[in-house]
Design a protein around this motif. Structure first.
Motif, PDB file in Angstrom:
ATOM      1  N   ILE A 263      25.555  43.335  47.064  1.00 34.24           N
ATOM      2  CA  ILE A 263      26.643  42.499  47.560  1.00 34.24           C
ATOM      3  C   ILE A 263      27.654  42.261  46.448  1.00 34.24           C
ATOM      4  O   ILE A 263      27.285  41.880  45.327  1.00 34.24           O
ATOM      5  N   GLU A 264      28.923  42.469  46.750  1.00 34.31           N
ATOM      6  CA  GLU A 264      29.964  42.329  45.725  1.00 34.31           C
ATOM      7  C   GLU A 264      30.269  40.852  45.487  1.00 34.31           C
ATOM      8  O   GLU A 264      30.509  40.088  46.428  1.00 34.31           O
ATOM      9  N   LEU A 265      30.254  40.466  44.218  1.00 41.43           N
ATOM     10  CA  LEU A 265      30.487  39.077  43.826  1.00 41.43           C
ATOM     11  C   LEU A 265      31.803  38.946  43.072  1.00 41.43           C
ATOM     12  O   LEU A 265      32.356  39.916  42.564  1.00 41.43           O
ATOM     13  N   GLU A 266      32.260  37.703  42.969  1.00 40.04           N
ATOM     14  CA  GLU A 266      33.458  37.390  42.199  1.00 40.04           C
ATOM     15  C   GLU A 266      33.140  36.226  41.281  1.00 40.04           C
ATOM     16  O   GLU A 266      32.639  35.192  41.734  1.00 40.04           O
ATOM     17  N   ARG A 267      33.406  36.385  40.003  1.00 44.28           N
ATOM     18  CA  ARG A 267      33.143  35.350  38.983  1.00 44.28           C
ATOM     19  C   ARG A 267      31.681  34.885  38.995  1.00 44.28           C
ATOM     20  O   ARG A 267      31.370  33.774  38.592  1.00 44.28           O
ATOM     21  N   ASP A 268      30.806  35.708  39.521  1.00 48.83           N
ATOM     22  CA  ASP A 268      29.364  35.486  39.481  1.00 48.83           C
ATOM     23  C   ASP A 268      28.892  34.315  40.347  1.00 48.83           C
ATOM     24  O   ASP A 268      27.703  34.055  40.433  1.00 48.83           O
ATOM     25  N   PHE A 269      29.826  33.605  40.997  1.00 53.04           N
ATOM     26  CA  PHE A 269      29.451  32.441  41.800  1.00 53.04           C
ATOM     27  C   PHE A 269      29.787  32.597  43.280  1.00 53.04           C
ATOM     28  O   PHE A 269      29.301  31.846  44.111  1.00 53.04           O
ATOM     29  N   PHE A 270      30.664  33.546  43.612  1.00 56.09           N
ATOM     30  CA  PHE A 270      31.159  33.666  44.971  1.00 56.09           C
ATOM     31  C   PHE A 270      30.955  35.082  45.506  1.00 56.09           C
ATOM     32  O   PHE A 270      30.963  36.047  44.748  1.00 56.09           O
ATOM     33  N   VAL A 271      30.816  35.177  46.819  1.00 53.84           N
ATOM     34  CA  VAL A 271      30.784  36.478  47.474  1.00 53.84           C
ATOM     35  C   VAL A 271      32.226  36.895  47.741  1.00 53.84           C
ATOM     36  O   VAL A 271      32.997  36.152  48.349  1.00 53.84           O
ATOM     37  N   LYS A 272      32.587  38.072  47.265  1.00 55.51           N
ATOM     38  CA  LYS A 272      33.942  38.565  47.472  1.00 55.51           C
ATOM     39  C   LYS A 272      34.082  39.066  48.902  1.00 55.51           C
ATOM     40  O   LYS A 272      33.304  39.905  49.349  1.00 55.51           O
ATOM     41  N   GLY A 273      35.062  38.532  49.619  1.00 58.53           N
ATOM     42  CA  GLY A 273      35.205  38.909  51.015  1.00 58.53           C
ATOM     43  C   GLY A 273      36.644  38.992  51.452  1.00 58.53           C
ATOM     44  O   GLY A 273      37.557  39.141  50.631  1.00 58.53           O
ATOM     45  N   SER A 274      36.849  38.862  52.743  1.00 61.62           N
ATOM     46  CA  SER A 274      38.187  38.951  53.332  1.00 61.62           C
ATOM     47  C   SER A 274      38.476  37.674  54.110  1.00 61.62           C
ATOM     48  O   SER A 274      37.591  36.841  54.334  1.00 61.62           O
ATOM     49  N   GLY A 275      39.719  37.548  54.552  1.00 65.14           N
ATOM     50  CA  GLY A 275      40.096  36.408  55.372  1.00 65.14           C
ATOM     51  C   GLY A 275      39.387  36.380  56.714  1.00 65.14           C
ATOM     52  O   GLY A 275      39.386  35.357  57.402  1.00 65.14           O
ATOM     53  N   LYS A 276      38.757  37.486  57.089  1.00 59.06           N
ATOM     54  CA  LYS A 276      37.959  37.553  58.322  1.00 59.06           C
ATOM     55  C   LYS A 276      36.484  37.274  58.054  1.00 59.06           C
ATOM     56  O   LYS A 276      35.637  37.492  58.933  1.00 59.06           O
TER      57      LYS A 276
END
Length: 350
Positions: A263-276
């Motif tokens: 699963i792709e993460l962002e800043r190690d704390f959040f799941v990187k996703g889309s507005g959907k």
């Protein structure tokens, strides 16, 4: 033990997870919620007596009241609710179904998954002093569940963020005395909260750290607190009826970070996703604080929007020919029977 396959497994029973469960019912999807804590409601439990003003269409409401209303709404379509189980593994099986394994060994199978974990499992960062844990049953606190229990008492609060300063501002009018101890120089809080603090009668001690907790004669309660200024070396001893600690929270996202799904993460704390509410994995969605995307709204109202998007995308993933959205509740036939129960006078022929 493997359980019945559901359309959606929702990991997390906070604001986003509860609304996702309700919305699954709106879209004719079977759902289960898996929550690590013994109760639903998520992070709102941190401030049960604080007033919440920013949920659309709801006049000021306490955190505790909002939790009860969210729970009632979530149960409208009878989702399966699993409490006190910690998710340890998230993967897919040979049939491309998601398998969520908890610490009990249960395997929960579903066609899709919605991550609604907030920032992960939140555990308060504890006071790092030997023997401090023995006072947790008496007068060492990491949350404030009721302001009334601190009425007319001498309170010491340690921390420098928004929550710690909020507690000072809330307790200062009702406690006998409130002292704030902060190991830093500059508070990490909103300007309005700091201005309120500085205008209050609370005593403020910056660059100060707790050195020792001194027990009463029975050894069960904190009687005094020894502190030391990290710049001057000056020691101050406080008499205290209660000590409240807020150093933030540890976030536990191990099952997401170590998932074989990558699963792709962002800043190690959040799941990187889309507005959907989509993630990089087909059939896996995210909602609420765990989800990050450009334009993200980090309010409870934003969590509800994420949840609705996640459920809509889950529906399309399973049934691509489905409608992209559904009728609003005031025109939705799913509520006809319930409306007749709630408003019988409108459906009774004269």
């Amino acid at each position: 033990m493997t359980t019945e396959c559901k359309d959606v497994t929702i990991i997390g029973g906070g604001s986003a997870g509860l609304y996702a469960a309700f919305y699954c019912g709106m879209r004719d999807l079977s759902a289960r919620i898996i929550e690590f804590k013994p109760e639903l409601g998520g992070k709102v439990h941190v401030y049960p007596e604080k007033m919440i003003w920013d949920v659309g269409g709801i006049t000021p409401i306490t955190g505790a009241q909002l939790i009860e209303q969210m729970k009632e709404q979530a149960c409208t379509f009878d989702p399966e609710i699993i409490l006190k189980e910690k998710v340890e593994k998230l993967e897919k099986n040979q049939e491309e179904l998601f398998v969520v394994t908890t610490h009990t060994g249960h395997e929960y199978v579903s066609r899709t998954v919605i991550l609604a974990t907030g920032g992960g499992i939140f555990e308060p960062i504890k006071l790092d002093i030997e023997g401090a844990d023995r006072f947790e049953a008496s007068n060492l606190h990491y949350t404030v569940q009721s302001l009334e229990e601190f009425k007319d008492k001498k309170i010491v609060i340690s921390g420098g963020g928004d929550t710690a300063i909020d507690w000072v501002n809330e307790l200062e009018p009702i406690a006998e005395k409130v002292s704030l101890i902060y190991r830093g120089e500059e508070f990490k809080a909103m300007e309005a909260h700091i201005a309120h603090l500085e205008a209050s009668s609370a005593s403020i001690y910056k660059n100060t750290k707790i050195e020792k907790l001194i027990a009463d004669e029975d050894g069960h309660r904190i009687k005094e607190i020894l502190t030391k200024n990290q710049k001057t070396g000056e020691e101050v001893q406080f008499e205290a009826d209660d000590l409240i600690i807020n150093y933030g929270y540890d976030r536990e996202l191990k099952f997401i970070k170590e998932s074989p799904l990558q699963i792709e993460l962002e800043r190690d704390f959040f799941v990187k996703g889309s507005g959907k509410a989509e993630t990089n994995i087909d059939g896996l969605y995210a909602a609420g604080d765990i989800l990050s995307f450009d334009g993200k709204v980090r309010l409870i109202a934003g969590a509800y929007n994420d949840a609705a998007n996640a459920v809509n995308q889950a529906k399309l993933y399973m049934k691509p020919d489905s409608n992209k959205e559904i009728y609003i509740s005031s025109h939705n036939s799913k509520f006809d029977a319930k409306n007749r129960e709630l408003l019988p006078h409108l459906y009774t022929k004269k």
